[in-house]
Design an enzyme around this catalytic site. Structure first.
Site, short mmCIF file in Angstrom:
data_model
loop_
_atom_site.label_atom_id
_atom_site.label_comp_id
_atom_site.label_asym_id
_atom_site.label_seq_id
_atom_site.Cartn_x
_atom_site.Cartn_y
_atom_site.Cartn_z
N LYS A 31 -12.53 -26.53 -11.63
CA LYS A 31 -12.64 -27.05 -11.03
C LYS A 31 -11.10 -26.74 -10.30
O LYS A 31 -10.44 -26.52 -11.33
CB LYS A 31 -12.28 -28.27 -11.67
CG LYS A 31 -12.90 -30.04 -11.62
CD LYS A 31 -12.51 -30.96 -12.66
CE LYS A 31 -12.49 -32.12 -12.76
NZ LYS A 31 -12.32 -32.75 -13.53
C1 E4P Z 1 -13.18 -36.58 -13.35
O1 E4P Z 1 -13.34 -34.29 -13.26
C2 E4P Z 1 -11.89 -36.43 -13.94
O2 E4P Z 1 -11.86 -35.76 -14.85
C3 E4P Z 1 -11.62 -38.01 -14.34
O3 E4P Z 1 -12.95 -38.78 -14.38
C4 E4P Z 1 -10.27 -38.56 -14.56
O4 E4P Z 1 -11.16 -39.83 -14.72
P1 E4P Z 1 -8.63 -40.37 -15.59
O5 E4P Z 1 -8.30 -41.36 -14.45
O6 E4P Z 1 -9.90 -41.98 -15.68
O7 E4P Z 1 -8.25 -39.97 -16.42
#
Ligand code: E4P
Length: 216
Positions: free
Chosen positions: A83
């Site tokens: 990522k």
């Molecule tokens: C996605 O890959 C992220 O880890 C995640 O969806 C972020 O979500 P949040 O805005 O609830 O922290």
């Protein structure tokens, strides 16, 4: 539409995977930090539980360091997807790592141009954060609609991974829009199993069955 769990918590993951409908996992530095311990060991363990893509995020911010970290993360397991946040440095790292055959999930996507640029750089996934857009009185799902429409015109092969999901309605709308994947916190997946009419209906079916067996 594929369903991922957005979690670094093995207990949550192990409780949902037996359902047989979980296709992958996304983690991020905040989620893994919450678990404590060795983040790479947790990612490895998740890969053993879920036979699907498992996103693990770089924390480096300069492209050279992102590339080096991305290569290390990719070595953890064949299921690891690296990522990388959408920044100028990130896009260079995406281009380089994708060229090496490492699958990239571009994270922190908040606009359609970011998604387009990430796809052009060769990312396997783009992760638009719908909940965080909703939080600032913007329309997260409108962004999904735009990205799905744009990607439909071309053949990037990049999948739209709806992230920052807050409720079952995000899942419904994502599926209606034809998004490829929705990654959800465990509590949102759990919420999809709660329906009072299902509970009432089942109770009545079982009661009627028992009564019939007793000959009443
Ligand atoms: C996605 O890959 C992220 O880890 C995640 O969806 C972020 O979500 P949040 O805005 O609830 O922290």
């Amino acid at each position: 539409m594929k369903l991922f769990i957005d979690s670094g918590n093995l207990h949550e993951i192990e409780s949902l995977v037996p359902l047989g409908i979980i296709d992958g996992i996304t983690t991020n530095p905040s989620l893994l930090a919450k678990e404590g311990g060795d983040a790479r060991a947790i990612v490895k363990r998740i890969c053993e539980v879920v036979k699907g893509p498992v996103s693990a995020e770089v924390v480096a911010t300069e492209s050279g360091a992102m590339i080096a970290e991305g290569r290390e993360l990719a070595k953890i397991d064949d299921h690891v997807v690296v990522k990388i946040p959408f920044t100028r440095e990130g896009i260079k790292a995406i281009k380089a790592l994708s060229g090496e055959g490492i699958r990239i999930n571009t994270t922190l996507i908040f606009s359609a141009t970011q998604a387009l640029f990430a796809a052009k750089a060769g990312a396997a996934y783009v992760s638009p954060f719908v909940g965080r857009l909703d939080d600032i009185a913007s329309d997260g799902m409108l962004l999904i609609e735009q990205i799905v429409e744009i990607f439909d015109h071309y053949e990037f092969g990049t999948e739209v991974l709806v992230a920052s999901v807050r409720s079952p309605m995000h899942i419904v709308t994502a599926a209606r829009m034809g998004a490829d994947i929705c990654t959800c916190p465990a509590k949102v997946i759990d919420a999809c199993f709660n329906h009072p009419l299902t509970d009432i209906g089942l109770e009545k079916f079982l009661k009627d069955w028992e009564q019939a067996k007793r000959g009443k």
